[in-house]
Design an enzyme around this catalytic site. Structure first.
Site, PDB file in Angstrom:
ATOM      1  N   HIS A   1       0.794  -1.228   0.000  1.00 22.19           N
ATOM      2  CA  HIS A   1       0.000   0.000   0.000  1.00 22.19           C
ATOM      3  C   HIS A   1       0.832   1.286   0.000  1.00 22.19           C
ATOM      4  CE1 HIS A   1      -3.537  -2.334   0.073  1.00 22.19           C
ATOM      5  NE2 HIS A   1      -3.739  -2.435   1.369  1.00 22.19           N
TER       6      HIS A   1
ATOM      7  N   HIS B   1      -9.596   2.273   0.172  1.00 20.27           N
ATOM      8  CA  HIS B   1      -9.611   1.124   1.090  1.00 20.27           C
ATOM      9  C   HIS B   1     -10.762   1.225   2.083  1.00 20.27           C
ATOM     10  CE1 HIS B   1      -8.003  -2.321   3.182  1.00 20.27           C
ATOM     11  NE2 HIS B   1      -6.891  -2.329   2.465  1.00 20.27           N
TER      12      HIS B   1
ATOM     13  N   GLU C   1     -11.615  -3.445  -3.355  1.00 25.28           N
ATOM     14  CA  GLU C   1     -10.548  -2.541  -3.757  1.00 25.28           C
ATOM     15  C   GLU C   1     -10.267  -2.704  -5.256  1.00 25.28           C
ATOM     16  OE1 GLU C   1      -7.152  -3.125  -0.955  1.00 25.28           O
ATOM     17  OE2 GLU C   1      -8.611  -4.430   0.055  1.00 25.28           O
TER      18      GLU C   1
END
Length: 365
Positions: free
Chosen positions: A105, A178, A328
């Site tokens: 991420h 997210h 996502e």
């Protein structure tokens, strides 16, 4: 006014924006910190307003080291890159490894921990634009990357999210949001194991993962693992019904495949409706559509217990594992290291990365 701004912490420059459609049937709240979706308010089957976003009332809670990216924008690269290594034009780049042997991420201080510049685009529809400049070399990524994200709330009870990015030199990019959804509004059920999931026939299969949660490069179908299917006879299966089939990940945390058009800009592609989620406790239904080739279906398996408390709008119930699920939209994990997928994430100087994702809320009769 359908779009309003509230200063949360003047010293740190933290603002919260509220977007409401004209019918007052969908309201979302967004922090400029991380571009974080903090609240999503919709009516349930009895007309009671429910907050279906997992998150916090207090800004400081989003800075908790164990906050699992609740509601945040993710970049420069969503999901995992194996060993934190990738090559661009023959030059190897090393990222921080922050998820076992992987970079996850965007790194320890990814886009989720940045304060974005926000512009109100429109009052009707309620729409804001978020901009962020990531300097060359930040978190180990080449090139100065300029990212623009828009959030728009429509009269169709949809939250539309668009992503665009450019870079001063060739780099890699993979952007998503997210958000964790709990369609029971947390108060009626602080976990989502009873939420029913249906995937359309547009969902072609899923990516095989190795022991480090990285794709092997193989695409599998429902005949390979029927517990991964939420289509056909498995439509409407609850999230919790088969999670024990996935002991390593403790539930779903897998990339599902929609198409193989690996363009750097997918906004020219049609929106593909992929998933419908339904909470019988409230009757609230969520439909998910995207232009992206894949999406990560994650069911909150690794949210820490005994740490977090829900918002006032959710009766401040404690929450932890399985509190929410994520859809996502993205490119495939570890794409920079897979030759057949690499062009989907290689953002070249002079080109524009783009995608669009839509979450639509309603009530099932």
């Amino acid at each position: 006014m359908p779009v309003t701004k509230t200063t949360i912490d003047a010293a740190q420059g933290i603002d919260q924006y509220t977007l409401i459609n004209d019918k007052k049937t969908l309201s979302v709240m967004v922090l400029n910190y991380g571009g974080t979706l903090t609240h999503i308010l919709v009516p349930d089957k009895d007309g009671q307003i429910r907050d279906v976003a997992v998150g916090f009332d207090g800004f400081d809670s989003y800075k908790h080291p164990q906050n699992p990216y609740l509601g945040a924008l993710i970049g420069r690269f969503a999901n995992r890159i194996g060993q934190g290594k990738f090559e661009v034009n023959g030059v190897q780049h090393q990222l921080a490894v922050n998820n076992g042997p992987n970079a996850l991420h965007g790194g320890p201080k990814g886009f989720d921990k940045k304060v974005w510049d926000v512009t109100i685009l429109s009052q009707s529809p309620a729409s804001i634009q978020l901009d962020l400049v990531s300097p060359a070399g930040e978190e180990g990524y080449p090139g100065e990357m300029k990212t623009t994200v828009t959030y728009t709330v429509t009269e169709a009870n949809a939250l539309e999210i668009t992503y665009h990015a450019t870079s001063s030199e060739d780099t890699v990019a993979n952007l998503t949001n997210h958000s964790y959804f709990n369609l029971a509004g947390m108060a009626l059920n602080p976990n989502i194991l009873n939420t029913q999931i249906t995937m359309t026939d547009a969902v072609k299969g899923f990516l095989e993962l190795d022991d480090n949660a990285l794709p092997t490069g193989r695409e599998l179908g429902w005949s390979d693992a029927d517990y991964m299917s939420f289509s056909g006879e498995h439509a409407g299966t609850t999230i919790g019904a088969r999670k024990d089939k996935l002991p390593t990940s403790k539930g779903y945390d897998h990339p599902y495949v929609l198409h193989h058009d690996y363009s750097i800009n997918t906004t020219h592609l049609p929106l593909v409706e992929a998933v419908t989620a339904y909470a019988p406790e409230t009757g609230i239904e969520l439909r998910f559509a995207t232009t992206e080739p894949a999406f990560q279906f994650y069911t909150g398996n690794w949210i820490s217990d005994n740490i977090f408390t829900a918002k006032k709008s959710q009766n401040n119930v404690p929450f932890g594992q399985y509190a929410g699920f994520c859809l996502e939209s993205s490119r495939n994990p570890d794409a920079p290291n897979k030759p057949e997928w690499a062009r989907s994430v290689l953002l070249k100087k002079g080109e524009t990365y783009g995608s669009k994702t839509v979450f639509t809320f309603g009530v099932r009769a």
